[in-house]
Scaffold this active site. Structure first.
Site, PDB file in Angstrom:
ATOM      1  N   SER A 303     -11.153  25.219  25.578  1.00  0.00           N
ATOM      2  CA  SER A 303     -10.547  23.885  25.443  1.00  0.00           C
ATOM      3  C   SER A 303     -11.033  23.011  26.576  1.00  0.00           C
ATOM      4  O   SER A 303     -11.408  23.513  27.635  1.00  0.00           O
ATOM      5  CB  SER A 303      -9.025  23.972  25.538  1.00  0.00           C
ATOM      6  OG  SER A 303      -8.614  24.093  26.897  1.00  0.00           O
ATOM      7  N   ASP A 304     -11.051  21.698  26.374  1.00  0.00           N
ATOM      8  CA  ASP A 304     -11.239  20.821  27.526  1.00  0.00           C
ATOM      9  C   ASP A 304     -10.003  20.996  28.424  1.00  0.00           C
ATOM     10  O   ASP A 304      -8.974  21.529  27.992  1.00  0.00           O
ATOM     11  CB  ASP A 304     -11.428  19.360  27.090  1.00  0.00           C
ATOM     12  CG  ASP A 304     -12.238  18.588  28.135  1.00  0.00           C
ATOM     13  OD1 ASP A 304     -12.233  18.987  29.316  1.00  0.00           O
ATOM     14  OD2 ASP A 304     -12.874  17.574  27.776  1.00  0.00           O
ATOM     15  N   CYS A 305     -10.133  20.558  29.687  1.00  0.00           N
ATOM     16  CA  CYS A 305      -9.119  20.962  30.663  1.00  0.00           C
ATOM     17  C   CYS A 305      -7.765  20.300  30.409  1.00  0.00           C
ATOM     18  O   CYS A 305      -7.665  19.077  30.345  1.00  0.00           O
ATOM     19  CB  CYS A 305      -9.638  20.712  32.066  1.00  0.00           C
ATOM     20  SG  CYS A 305     -11.041  21.807  32.372  1.00  0.00           S
TER      21      CYS A 305
END
Ligand SMILES: *[C@@H]1O[C@H](CO)[C@@H](O)[C@H](O)[C@H]1NC(C)=O
Ligand SMILES: *[C@@H]1O[C@H](CO)[C@@H](O)[C@H](O)[C@H]1NC(C)=O
Ligand SMILES: *[C@@H]1O[C@H](CO)[C@@H](O)[C@H](O)[C@H]1NC(C)=O
Ligand SMILES: *[C@@H]1O[C@H](CO)[C@@H](O)[C@H](O)[C@H]1NC(C)=O
Length: 601
Positions: A303-305
């Site tokens: 996932s993106d952060c």
């Protein structure tokens, strides 16, 4: 406007912030210290089938997963994966960056020690303008080599890199357009394939990864339809991109398809935004049906952060944190950048929101990557990439490639007065807010400390007996306040004048979109005033990632030459001077489009 993509004052407080931030997060010791996982000198190694090199990677990954307790399993689903001492499994950091050089953005790379810097290639939007897939491949091959050098020196806690960025730069105001190969799906596809093959240790043609082994792991991001940071209060964390199926197929997916199918990327990152209402990281159709089933993707999906947390907290997409955890795992995501899994994955399992088999699947994908990287093969210095030493980081060859990349990307946009290339001159006036910025301006975002510092101004010194410099703007590229009279004085006493204008990271960057395409503040006024006062037509150099409307300059006869130089990397100052003074011709391609002798209107 000019039909071209144009694009740093990396303001010092951001730098300071990054430095501070990194001092805080690099608390764990690097992984590359004995005893190594699966080291033959460790008697316990024989007890672990996952250390047995006679087994397939799949069998080994399966063995690791089968040995983990629920708590251990949950601990491994996030970017900062702790050690599992009873199995001699070391800690691991999945979040590292290498957009155009090994970077300290991310959490696992420490450029402080025997290797204090890495080669900083031009920002991607400039390198893309070379339209040269072989060059793109050579650059990422060097990045992979430098990454292994940093790892072997004990300064890396992971060999996964969250690059390339192959989003389509459709909205020209996008602050991250500079990170991409531009607006064209085909160019982005070719760029992504070259980058992935080079970084992962494949050949330029592909298909040569022996036993699926990885030099470093690439991650194509951000899947999908992401090109907005913050627009009138709507930010990337909540943005819902409305995309027709046809536009998705024609525009946004081709680069990801190529990255997976041709590049054989070992990673994909799902983006913050939603597409037609569904958060990307919770989209089964996107992650599982499309990437895994249709494209046969066999790597890991990150996932993106904090994207997982935002699905609950900002998008309100699920009822409870446990529901979010279940949604993303079921959709096919394997790794969270953040710590929501640490907090909520166990309770999601206990509440029967997600079967343990889904967590096992994610772990299997994750440990497969670590095994493919050779991180469970014993003493890494004895392995395939184990002999890459600090002398292969910032080497002359690597710096020559950075110079070549900048020269090949720089674009000549106007030369109506046939003024370029300039002759060697007595007095050269160099004016503008980007002329004497510390070399960090030349790098763009997602940077690391460069091996060398060459400002634009320094690059010009060797070509003139005398150089007069004035920044023109008192507040950098923002240029809300300008010292036009003093800049004009400099112009009047110079044989030739070069204006070094454009943008920097204070105008366009992650979390910051522009809201217009003009040069900021009084830049245009400064350019026109200097041009008017100069003895000869001036040369306008634009440093920027996103496009800038320079119709005014195109139509001004006192502006004889215009050059776009993106963010040209650590040797960009030298490259630009060589181009301006004719020591290098940026190529037939750009001179065919804009012939040196063509009197353009
Ligand atoms: C792996 O296979 C080789 C050759 O068959 C054998 O000599 C070796 O003992 C095996 N290693 C393990 C750990 O089983
Ligand atoms: C670099 O490492 C040295 C020695 O460990 C330490 O004193 C220094 O604070 C570090 N600098 C940064 C910027 O992390
Ligand atoms: C350019 O910047 C450097 C570093 O900030 C400074 O030392 C130098 O004096 C500047 N050059 C000119 C000509 O102002
Ligand atoms: C480049 O400049 C930066 C900041 O001004 C400095 O910290 C760094 O040590 C310099 N690097 C080299 C190789 O001179």
């Amino acid at each position: 406007m000019g039909d071209f993509s144009i694009t740093i004052t990396f303001i010092s407080f951001i730098l300071l912030f990054l430095t501070r931030y990194h001092q805080l997060v690099h608390a764990d010791p690097p992984t590359l210290v004995p005893p190594y996982s699966c080291d033959t000198s460790n008697p316990r190694t024989k007890l672990f089938p996952f250390c047995n090199l006679n087994l397939t990677i799949t069998q080994r990954a399966k063995d690791i997963v089968s040995r983990l307790t629920l708590d251990e399993k949950v601990s491994q689903l996030v970017n900062t994966a702790p050690a599992i001492p009873r199995l001699d499994i070391p800690s691991y950091q999945w979040w590292n960056e290498a957009l155009h050089g090994v970077s300290y953005v991310g959490m696992g790379i420490i450029l402080n020690g025997s290797i204090p810097a890495a080669t900083s290639f031009p920002q991607v939007i400039l390198t893309a303008a070379s339209f040269d897939p072989k060059l793109w491949y050579q650059i990422s091959k060097v990045i992979g080599t430098e990454a292994r050098g940093v790892y072997n020196a004990g300064q890396a806690q992971g060999m996964n890199f969250w690059a390339p960025n192959i989003n389509i730069f459709r909205d020209p105001r996008w602050g991250r357009g500079q990170e991409t190969a531009g607006e064209d799906p085909l160019v982005n596809s070719k760029y992504g394939v070259s980058y992935v093959r080079g970084l992962q240790g494949d050949s330029f043609e592909g298909g040569k990864l022996i036993g699926g082994r990885l030099k470093a792991s690439a991650c194509c991001k951000h899947f999908t339809a992401y090109d907005l940071e913050n627009w009138k209060g709507v930010n990337r964390y909540v943005f819902d991109a409305k995309v027709t199926l046809q536009d998705l197929a024609d525009t946004y997916q081709p680069s990801f398809h190529s990255c997976v199918v041709q590049g054989r990327s070992s990673g994909i990152m799902c983006a913050y935004n939603r597409v037609n209402g569904v958060p990307n990281c919770a989209d089964y159709n996107l992650l599982t049906n499309t990437a895994r089933k249709k494209w046969n993707f066999n790597g890991y999906i990150a996932s993106d952060c904090d994207a997982v947390r935002f699905i609950y907290e900002k998008q309100g997409y699920a009822k409870t944190p446990e529901d979010v955890v279940a949604d993303v795992l079921r959709a096919g995501m394997d790794l969270e950048c953040g710590n929501y899994m640490t907090k909520h994955a166990k309770s999601a399992v206990l509440q029967k929101k997600i079967p343990i088999s889904q967590i096992d699947r994610a772990l299997h994908n994750l440990f497969t990557i670590r095994i493919r990287l050779g991180l469970f093969d014993g003493n890494p210095t004895k392995l395939q990439y184990g002999r890459i030493g600090p002398n292969q980081v910032c080497s002359k060859e690597n710096l020559d490639l950075a110079l070549e990349a900048a020269r090949s990307g720089i674009v000549l946009l106007k030369n109506t007065a046939s003024i370029l290339p300039l002759p060697r001159v007595n007095t050269l006036g160099v004016i503008g807010p980007n002329a004497n910025k510390s070399s960090i301006v030349l790098l763009g975002n997602y940077i690391g400390p460069p091996c060398k510092n060459v400002s634009i101004l320094k690059g010009f010194y060797t070509y003139a007996s005398q150089t007069h410099y004035h920044s023109g703007c008192t507040d950098g590229t923002k240029c809300a306040s300008a010292e036009i009279d003093r800049a004009v004085e400099v112009a009047k006493i110079s044989d030739y004048v070069i204006l070094v204008m454009g943008l920097d990271q204070s105008q366009e960057t992650e979390t910051l979109d522009r809201d217009h395409l003009e040069l900021p503040g009084k830049q245009q006024k400064l350019i026109n005033s200097v041009a008017k006062a100069s003895k000869k037509p001036v040369i306008l150099v634009l440093l920027c990632g996103g496009p800038v409307d320079i119709t005014f300059a195109k139509n001004n006869d006192k502006i004889g030459g215009i050059i776009w130089a993106g963010y040209p990397g650590e040797l960009g100052g030298r490259a630009l001077a060589q181009v301006v003074f004719g020591d290098y011709n940026p190529g037939l391609f750009s001179s065919m489009l804009y012939p040196l002798t063509n009197k353009q209107t």
